[in-house]
Design a protein around this motif. Structure first.
Motif, PDB file in Angstrom:
ATOM      1  N   LEU A  92       0.824  -1.207   0.000  1.00 11.90           N
ATOM      2  CA  LEU A  92       0.000   0.000   0.000  1.00 11.90           C
ATOM      3  C   LEU A  92       0.860   1.261   0.000  1.00 11.90           C
ATOM      4  O   LEU A  92       0.520   2.248  -0.664  1.00 11.90           O
ATOM      5  CB  LEU A  92      -0.944   0.001   1.207  1.00 11.90           C
ATOM      6  CG  LEU A  92      -2.101  -0.995   1.148  1.00 11.90           C
ATOM      7  CD1 LEU A  92      -2.791  -1.092   2.498  1.00 11.90           C
ATOM      8  CD2 LEU A  92      -3.083  -0.609   0.068  1.00 11.90           C
ATOM      9  N   LYS A  93       1.968   1.235   0.717  1.00 16.78           N
ATOM     10  CA  LYS A  93       2.886   2.381   0.725  1.00 16.78           C
ATOM     11  C   LYS A  93       3.426   2.614  -0.681  1.00 16.78           C
ATOM     12  O   LYS A  93       3.462   3.746  -1.166  1.00 16.78           O
ATOM     13  CB  LYS A  93       4.036   2.127   1.709  1.00 16.78           C
ATOM     14  CG  LYS A  93       5.111   3.188   1.732  1.00 16.78           C
ATOM     15  CD  LYS A  93       4.610   4.476   2.310  1.00 16.78           C
ATOM     16  CE  LYS A  93       5.782   5.443   2.506  1.00 16.78           C
ATOM     17  NZ  LYS A  93       5.329   6.774   2.812  1.00 16.78           N
ATOM     18  N   GLY A  94       3.830   1.556  -1.338  1.00 21.17           N
ATOM     19  CA  GLY A  94       4.331   1.674  -2.702  1.00 21.17           C
ATOM     20  C   GLY A  94       3.262   2.198  -3.647  1.00 21.17           C
ATOM     21  O   GLY A  94       3.528   3.074  -4.474  1.00 21.17           O
ATOM     22  N   ALA A  95       2.044   1.681  -3.508  1.00 23.38           N
ATOM     23  CA  ALA A  95       0.952   2.129  -4.371  1.00 23.38           C
ATOM     24  C   ALA A  95       0.634   3.603  -4.128  1.00 23.38           C
ATOM     25  O   ALA A  95       0.393   4.354  -5.077  1.00 23.38           O
ATOM     26  CB  ALA A  95      -0.288   1.274  -4.128  1.00 23.38           C
ATOM     27  N   ALA A  96       0.660   4.025  -2.871  1.00 21.66           N
ATOM     28  CA  ALA A  96       0.389   5.432  -2.556  1.00 21.66           C
ATOM     29  C   ALA A  96       1.474   6.334  -3.132  1.00 21.66           C
ATOM     30  O   ALA A  96       1.185   7.412  -3.663  1.00 21.66           O
ATOM     31  CB  ALA A  96       0.287   5.622  -1.044  1.00 21.66           C
TER      32      ALA A  96
ATOM     33  N   ALA B  64      -2.645   7.323   4.102  1.00 17.63           N
ATOM     34  CA  ALA B  64      -2.881   6.749   5.430  1.00 17.63           C
ATOM     35  C   ALA B  64      -3.161   5.251   5.393  1.00 17.63           C
ATOM     36  O   ALA B  64      -3.066   4.586   6.426  1.00 17.63           O
ATOM     37  CB  ALA B  64      -4.039   7.468   6.104  1.00 17.63           C
ATOM     38  N   ALA B  65      -3.486   4.704   4.239  1.00 17.39           N
ATOM     39  CA  ALA B  65      -3.856   3.286   4.161  1.00 17.39           C
ATOM     40  C   ALA B  65      -2.733   2.388   4.645  1.00 17.39           C
ATOM     41  O   ALA B  65      -2.965   1.459   5.424  1.00 17.39           O
ATOM     42  CB  ALA B  65      -4.260   2.926   2.734  1.00 17.39           C
ATOM     43  N   TRP B  66      -1.508   2.636   4.191  1.00 15.55           N
ATOM     44  CA  TRP B  66      -0.395   1.775   4.594  1.00 15.55           C
ATOM     45  C   TRP B  66      -0.149   1.885   6.092  1.00 15.55           C
ATOM     46  O   TRP B  66       0.173   0.897   6.752  1.00 15.55           O
ATOM     47  CB  TRP B  66       0.877   2.099   3.804  1.00 15.55           C
ATOM     48  CG  TRP B  66       1.615   3.290   4.322  1.00 15.55           C
ATOM     49  CD1 TRP B  66       1.452   4.594   3.957  1.00 15.55           C
ATOM     50  CD2 TRP B  66       2.646   3.290   5.319  1.00 15.55           C
ATOM     51  NE1 TRP B  66       2.304   5.405   4.656  1.00 15.55           N
ATOM     52  CE2 TRP B  66       3.055   4.628   5.502  1.00 15.55           C
ATOM     53  CE3 TRP B  66       3.253   2.289   6.074  1.00 15.55           C
ATOM     54  CZ2 TRP B  66       4.039   4.993   6.419  1.00 15.55           C
ATOM     55  CZ3 TRP B  66       4.240   2.650   6.983  1.00 15.55           C
ATOM     56  CH2 TRP B  66       4.626   3.998   7.147  1.00 15.55           C
TER      57      TRP B  66
END
Length: 119
Positions: free
Chosen positions: A12-16, A25-27
């Motif tokens: 999720l961090k990579g996608a953000a 904030a998802a990751w």
């Protein structure tokens, strides 16, 4: 399960960072509620069992607590994608607290009593 949440958090961090529409904030919620929450429960359970001389076998109640924590992380992650997330955030907070209440109910007396002899 905690390591699955860790992997999901990194994805999720990579996608953000790549601008894919995933909220920043998802990751963080996948990491803190999912990975750290589940890891805390697992380690606290293991330490409580080992240091009190009990068998290293997770009681059924802690399996339920892990499922509740997993649910809290899932709900909290879903809340990051909602325009009005207040109800989901509140539900995630209640589930998160419930997981630790289950731990306290299961191990409170164990941790306050004398340890069993080591085998």
């Amino acid at each position: 399960l905690a390591f699955v949440w860790l992997l999901l958090a990194l994805l999720l961090k990579g996608a953000a960072e790549l601008g894919s529409g995933v909220p920043e904030a998802a990751w963080l919620h996948a990491f803190t509620v999912g990975a750290l929450g589940l890891m805390m429960l697992a380690l606290m359970t293991r330490v409580a069992l080992r240091h009190t001389g009990r068998a290293l076998e997770a009681p059924r109640s802690m399996q339920v607590a892990a499922l509740v924590m997993f649910s809290a992380a899932s709900v909290r992650l879903a809340a990051t994608f909602q325009p009005q997330p207040q109800a989901l955030v509140a539900l995630a907070a209640v589930l998160w607290a419930l997981a630790f209440v289950i731990y306290l109910l299961r191990f409170g007396a164990v941790l306050l009593s004398a340890s069993r002899p080591r085998r």
